[in-house]
Motif scaffolding. Structure first.
Motif, PDB file in Angstrom:
ATOM      1  N   ASP A  56      14.362  42.779 -42.481  1.00  0.00           N
ATOM      2  CA  ASP A  56      14.957  42.225 -41.261  1.00  0.00           C
ATOM      3  C   ASP A  56      14.514  43.043 -40.044  1.00  0.00           C
ATOM      4  O   ASP A  56      15.328  43.682 -39.355  1.00  0.00           O
ATOM      5  CB  ASP A  56      16.483  42.216 -41.376  1.00  0.00           C
ATOM      6  CG  ASP A  56      16.958  41.319 -42.501  1.00  0.00           C
ATOM      7  OD1 ASP A  56      16.265  40.332 -42.790  1.00  0.00           O
ATOM      8  OD2 ASP A  56      18.017  41.611 -43.085  1.00  0.00           O
TER       9      ASP A  56
ATOM     10  N   ASP B  67      13.364  41.979 -37.215  1.00  0.00           N
ATOM     11  CA  ASP B  67      13.831  41.432 -35.941  1.00  0.00           C
ATOM     12  C   ASP B  67      15.257  41.884 -35.649  1.00  0.00           C
ATOM     13  O   ASP B  67      15.597  42.195 -34.499  1.00  0.00           O
ATOM     14  CB  ASP B  67      13.737  39.908 -35.945  1.00  0.00           C
ATOM     15  CG  ASP B  67      14.409  39.284 -37.163  1.00  0.00           C
ATOM     16  OD1 ASP B  67      14.711  40.020 -38.133  1.00  0.00           O
ATOM     17  OD2 ASP B  67      14.632  38.058 -37.153  1.00  0.00           O
TER      18      ASP B  67
ATOM     19  N   ILE C 212      19.269  34.841 -32.939  1.00  0.00           N
ATOM     20  CA  ILE C 212      18.326  35.356 -33.933  1.00  0.00           C
ATOM     21  C   ILE C 212      18.172  34.363 -35.074  1.00  0.00           C
ATOM     22  O   ILE C 212      17.061  34.092 -35.548  1.00  0.00           O
ATOM     23  CB  ILE C 212      18.800  36.727 -34.455  1.00  0.00           C
ATOM     24  CG1 ILE C 212      18.643  37.782 -33.360  1.00  0.00           C
ATOM     25  CG2 ILE C 212      18.023  37.135 -35.700  1.00  0.00           C
ATOM     26  CD1 ILE C 212      19.087  39.159 -33.768  1.00  0.00           C
TER      27      ILE C 212
ATOM     28  N   ARG D 256      14.766  32.401 -36.044  1.00  0.00           N
ATOM     29  CA  ARG D 256      14.184  32.416 -37.389  1.00  0.00           C
ATOM     30  C   ARG D 256      13.871  31.003 -37.869  1.00  0.00           C
ATOM     31  O   ARG D 256      12.842  30.762 -38.497  1.00  0.00           O
ATOM     32  CB  ARG D 256      15.128  33.108 -38.369  1.00  0.00           C
ATOM     33  CG  ARG D 256      15.191  34.616 -38.218  1.00  0.00           C
ATOM     34  CD  ARG D 256      15.993  35.246 -39.322  1.00  0.00           C
ATOM     35  NE  ARG D 256      15.912  36.695 -39.272  1.00  0.00           N
ATOM     36  CZ  ARG D 256      16.386  37.510 -40.206  1.00  0.00           C
ATOM     37  NH1 ARG D 256      16.987  36.996 -41.269  1.00  0.00           N
ATOM     38  NH2 ARG D 256      16.276  38.821 -40.098  1.00  0.00           N
TER      39      ARG D 256
ATOM     40  N   ARG E 114      10.763  29.907 -35.970  1.00  0.00           N
ATOM     41  CA  ARG E 114       9.580  30.608 -36.478  1.00  0.00           C
ATOM     42  C   ARG E 114       9.159  30.049 -37.837  1.00  0.00           C
ATOM     43  O   ARG E 114       7.965  29.899 -38.114  1.00  0.00           O
ATOM     44  CB  ARG E 114       9.879  32.102 -36.627  1.00  0.00           C
ATOM     45  CG  ARG E 114      10.144  32.843 -35.325  1.00  0.00           C
ATOM     46  CD  ARG E 114       8.920  32.966 -34.475  1.00  0.00           C
ATOM     47  NE  ARG E 114       9.110  33.890 -33.367  1.00  0.00           N
ATOM     48  CZ  ARG E 114       8.341  33.946 -32.298  1.00  0.00           C
ATOM     49  NH1 ARG E 114       7.308  33.111 -32.193  1.00  0.00           N
ATOM     50  NH2 ARG E 114       8.582  34.816 -31.342  1.00  0.00           N
ATOM     51  N   THR E 115      10.139  29.733 -38.675  1.00  0.00           N
ATOM     52  CA  THR E 115       9.823  29.171 -39.995  1.00  0.00           C
ATOM     53  C   THR E 115       9.182  27.800 -39.859  1.00  0.00           C
ATOM     54  O   THR E 115       8.176  27.497 -40.520  1.00  0.00           O
ATOM     55  CB  THR E 115      11.098  29.083 -40.845  1.00  0.00           C
ATOM     56  OG1 THR E 115      11.712  30.379 -40.924  1.00  0.00           O
ATOM     57  CG2 THR E 115      10.785  28.597 -42.253  1.00  0.00           C
TER      58      THR E 115
ATOM     59  N   LEU F 172       5.266  35.500 -42.231  1.00  0.00           N
ATOM     60  CA  LEU F 172       6.478  35.896 -41.507  1.00  0.00           C
ATOM     61  C   LEU F 172       6.975  37.299 -41.848  1.00  0.00           C
ATOM     62  O   LEU F 172       7.939  37.763 -41.231  1.00  0.00           O
ATOM     63  CB  LEU F 172       7.602  34.891 -41.792  1.00  0.00           C
ATOM     64  CG  LEU F 172       7.377  33.460 -41.294  1.00  0.00           C
ATOM     65  CD1 LEU F 172       8.501  32.562 -41.767  1.00  0.00           C
ATOM     66  CD2 LEU F 172       7.270  33.427 -39.775  1.00  0.00           C
TER      67      LEU F 172
ATOM     68  N   PHE G 274      10.446  38.980 -40.508  1.00  0.00           N
ATOM     69  CA  PHE G 274      11.511  38.894 -41.494  1.00  0.00           C
ATOM     70  C   PHE G 274      10.960  38.177 -42.715  1.00  0.00           C
ATOM     71  O   PHE G 274       9.921  37.515 -42.649  1.00  0.00           O
ATOM     72  CB  PHE G 274      12.737  38.144 -40.937  1.00  0.00           C
ATOM     73  CG  PHE G 274      12.462  36.691 -40.611  1.00  0.00           C
ATOM     74  CD1 PHE G 274      12.744  35.694 -41.529  1.00  0.00           C
ATOM     75  CD2 PHE G 274      11.901  36.329 -39.390  1.00  0.00           C
ATOM     76  CE1 PHE G 274      12.485  34.367 -41.249  1.00  0.00           C
ATOM     77  CE2 PHE G 274      11.634  35.003 -39.098  1.00  0.00           C
ATOM     78  CZ  PHE G 274      11.935  34.020 -40.023  1.00  0.00           C
TER      79      PHE G 274
ATOM     80  N   PRO H 274      11.663  35.221 -45.085  1.00  0.00           N
ATOM     81  CA  PRO H 274      12.527  34.031 -45.145  1.00  0.00           C
ATOM     82  C   PRO H 274      13.114  33.830 -46.535  1.00  0.00           C
ATOM     83  O   PRO H 274      12.437  34.029 -47.549  1.00  0.00           O
ATOM     84  CB  PRO H 274      11.565  32.892 -44.773  1.00  0.00           C
ATOM     85  CG  PRO H 274      10.220  33.389 -45.176  1.00  0.00           C
ATOM     86  CD  PRO H 274      10.238  34.866 -44.949  1.00  0.00           C
TER      87      PRO H 274
END
Length: 815
Positions: A475, A477, A743, A747, A750-751, A778, A782, A784
């Protein structure tokens, strides 16, 4: 006159150059070589000259010479055969006789072909000039030696090879049993096998089939029974030492008795016989050796099993399980402490990491496979959140909040926490590991009791150790969110131990793979500080220097420091209120088109408080200063909460928190403000206040004119300085919750973005391949979860960005 010319070609060969003339002269001399008799220099040269003369003038004689030489070879080899067989009563006597004959054979094998070099050229060049430089090969230049070798193999070696090698192996076994033997006989047999096939296409055929293979078989047969016997009598540890010693002995023996290329086969045979068959029994002792830190035995076990194909795999599996179990047990034992104490948490992880690293370095020669296993264990421990869930469950149990008052450790195990957590509590332990990493970094870089007792070198060393662990944190981020918040407080309050170390830490974060957008924002924070320094310098030069020394303005970029900066109104002291418009005008004159917004929640200062016991300088936030200045003109009055709301203009919640920091500071013996615990209307005593939420609108506050500071000895001081700021609150509570939600949303985006990039490039892929590639893309920000990937895939499929293959539901296609 009748003249007749005879043009018939006549032979111009000198007298004595024909075979029939030359051979009777050189035959006795050649026999002397075969019998190792003394041969004078002139006789030796005579053989060279006669052979050369014959080959030069009578090329057809070469075949006759070759035939006569073969006859001589046959005669003397038959003589050696009779000598060997006449002394073959035992294997040992046969070997000795063979070695005597072999030495004689090697003598005439070496010297007889030398004078007959012209003969070799004539036979293989088919009549070409003897002096020409034709390409040479080992086969054509040594055909005489090849003939001699063939005869030796045919008439002697093929008949006695089994007995020779068997006798040699008996001597080798005797040496293994520490019985004296003649090593020269073993070496002689080996060299005979090597030299006999020296001029064959397969140079090691005889050696490999007659000597090497039997030697390797003797190793297996000897140690197969001996190894089992020794293991049963002496156990694992002594067996490993014995095996290591025997392998070294066999390596030394192979260097003496075998060719260099056979060494690896000897080691392989020893390993298969002495190690491979016992690898499971050796591996069963592995954990016991680790627990008692027997480095020597561990290194020996590693060295032995590393020679076996996949022999290290059981050790790697056991090592990973041991590291993970030990780490989890250590964290579980101190779950309550480490969940709140970042130093304890990081020290536990570092202790485990350093222990594993030292063990791998000393016992396993820094083997990369063990280092990878260590990384896997540390990665699992750092990113495991169940330990914080356990700490939360234990805390609730201690507070009597669990349903079962007799809950046991099994009910509160890491894998099965019976306590039900709400959403906010779950968010707490989901991000707690990242927060503890950030807290530890803050303790080292902020002026604290910990950093004050450390030298700059020690702080740098601890930060480097922290970086070693940070690379495992998934983690990243979340960590950067907490790190940025701590950095903001350090820079705003000027409590950083060293700005150079701050910038150095940022560079390390970039190198360890922290998200680039976070790192870039933090880098710009230092640029803002330099801009602020220039602004304050210019303001002091252009304005009243005395006034400029009283105030220090920080010009901060809102997009860099905080996106959700809420402007909070507060009534500041009149001196500050008068300066603010002047500063704004000065800034606007310097920078056109830019707007300044005052963020008082970031502001702080020093006020001097005069009590009956002395004069004290207090570091306070702007909120605390606004509250204290309410008593500036009426120090003896009792002021209600309602009145303070009007005078300070602070929001109710912020005012309550500020008052609580002034009436309940655990580091002070006497508080700055006192609370009147009597009802303002009835005059009756009310219940003591335990938190800022217990303040009522009619609660009254009194300035403590008896306030004083005390030294370490407990003596009251008349002058001193105290910091009331504590933890600077950068954002209201609602904005902190919004940032946590942001956040999660980031995420998700971003995913989705990474999935679309992969699908555009691949067009078609499977779910497994997509999951692996997505994790790789990623992992710098982080890792995923499977649920997150699944949810976003479903959303993209529903919105027709991608689709499933109708014939294969595991395949995805870009629309």
């Amino acid at each position: 006159m009748d003249v007749r010319l005879d043009l018939t070609q006549r032979s111009m060969s000198p007298q004595g150059s024909s075979f029939n003339e030359v051979w009777p002269q050189i035959e006795p001399l050649v026999k002397k070589i075969f019998t190792n008799d003394t041969l004078s220099k002139s006789d030796w040269q005579e053989i060279f000259w006669k052979v050369h003369l014959t080959c030069m003038w009578d090329p057809h004689s070469a075949y006759q010479l070759q035939q006569r030489l073969r006859e001589l070879f046959s005669f003397y080899i038959n003589r050696e055969q009779q000598f060997i067989f006449s002394n073959a009563q035992t294997d040992l006597s046969l070997m000795k006789a063979y070695m005597v004959a072999w030495k004689r054979f090697m003598f005439y094998y070496t010297y007889v072909p030398l004078p007959f070099a012209p003969l070799e050229k004539l036979v293989f060049n088919r009549g070409g000039p003897i002096g020409d430089n034709h390409p040479k090969s080992e086969e054509t230049d040594n055909f005489l030696r090849l003939s001699m070798m063939e005869m030796w193999v045919l008439h002697i070696f093929s008949r006695v090879s089994d007995q020779l090698v068997h006798g040699a192996m008996l001597l080798v076994d005797a040496e293994r049993k520490n019985v004296h033997s003649d090593p020269q006989l073993i070496v002689g047999v080996k060299e005979s096998c090597v030299n006999l096939c020296k001029y064959l296409p397969n140079r090691h055929y005889i050696y490999r089939n007659n000597f090497e293979s039997v030697y390797l078989a003797s190793i297996e047969s000897f140690y197969q029974a001996k190894g089992q016997e020794y293991y049963n009598e002496h156990g694992v540890l002594n067996y490993m030492k014995w095996v290591d010693q025997k392998i070294k002995e066999e390596i030394d023996r192979a260097n003496r008795y075998l060719e260099p290329h056979s060494l690896s086969k000897v080691i392989g045979s020893c390993v298969n016989t002495l190690v491979a068959r016992y690898k499971d029994m050796l591996a069963d002792k592995f954990l016991d050796l680790i627990k008692c830190r027997d480095i020597i035995s561990l290194n020996l076990m590693f060295t032995l099993l590393d020679r076996v194909n996949n022999g290290i795999d059981p050790l790697l599996e056991k090592f990973e399980k041991y590291m993970t179990h030990m780490g989890m047990e250590n964290l579980r034992l101190e779950a309550m402490t480490i969940a709140q104490d970042s130093e304890k948490y990081i020290d536990n992880l570092l202790k485990l990491f350093n222990m594993a690293t030292a063990l791998i370095q000393e016992a396993f020669n820094s083997d990369s496979r063990f280092l990878t296993t260590r990384d896997m264990s540390i990665n699992m421990l750092i990113n495991d959140k169940t330990i914080f869930a356990l700490a939360f469950a234990l805390k609730q149990t201690n507070n009597g909040q669990t349903n079962d008052s007799n809950a046991t450790d099994e009910n509160l195990s890491v894998n099965n926490t019976t306590t039900v957590c709400n959403q906010n509590q779950k968010k707490w332990f989901e991000s707690r590991n990242a927060e503890l990493f950030a807290n530890y970094c803050d303790i080292l870089l902020r002026r604290t009791n910990v950093s004050r007792h450390l030298s700059p070198e020690q702080i740098e060393s601890k930060l480097k150790n922290l970086i070693l662990l940070l690379k495992y944190l998934q983690d990243k981020d979340v960590y950067m969110k907490f790190y940025k918040a701590h950095l903001t407080r350090r820079l705003i309050l000027d409590v950083s131990i060293d700005l150079d170390k701050e910038e150095m830490m940022v560079n390390w974060l970039r190198e360890v793979g922290m998200p680039a957008d976070y790192v870039n924002k933090i880098s710009r924070m230092f640029q803002d500080l330099k801009v602020s320094e220039d602004f304050n310098r210019q303001y002091k030069l252009c304005c009243d220097k005395q006034v400029g020394d009283l105030i220090n303005v920080k010009i901060l970029n809102s997009s860099t420091w905080s996106r959700n900066m809420e402007k909070v109104n507060v009534s500041l002291p009149s001196e500050i209120e008068e300066l603010m418009p002047k500063i704004e005008n000065f800034y606007k004159n310097k920078h056109n088109g830019r707007n300044l917004f005052w963020h008082h929640q970031f502001s702080y200062g020093i006020v001097t408080f005069h009590s009956d016991n002395g004069s004290y300088d207090l570091d306070v936030t702007s909120y605390q200063a606004a509250v204290l200045f309410a008593w500036n003109d009426r120090p003896a009055d009792s002021i209600s909460l309602e009145t303070l709301v009007l005078s300070t203009q602070l929001p109710n919640v912020e005012l309550r928190k500020t008052l609580w920091s002034l009436v309940s500071n655990s580091k002070l013996k006497t508080q700055l403000l006192l609370v009147d615990y009597h009802d303002g209307k009835s005059g009756k005593a009310i219940q003591a206040i335990k938190s800022f939420k217990d303040f009522r609108d009619d609660s009254r506050f009194i300035l403590n004119l008896k306030f004083s500071l005390y030294g370490k000895t407990g003596r009251m001081m008349k002058r001193g300085r105290f910091n009331l700021i504590g933890r600077l609150q950068l954002q209201p509570e609602k904005f902190r919750e919004e940032e946590a939600e942001s956040i999660i949303k980031l995420r998700i985006l971003r995913t989705q973005e990474a999935i679309m990039k992969i699908m555009k490039m691949r067009k078609t892929t499977t779910y497994t391949a997509l999951h692996l590639e997505l994790t790789h893309v990623l992992k710098e920000m982080f890792v995923p979860s499977k649920q997150l990937i699944k949810d976003q895939l479903e959303w993209l499929i529903e919105n027709e960005y991608i689709r499933r293959d109708p014939n294969d539901h595991n395949s995805l296609t870009y629309c």
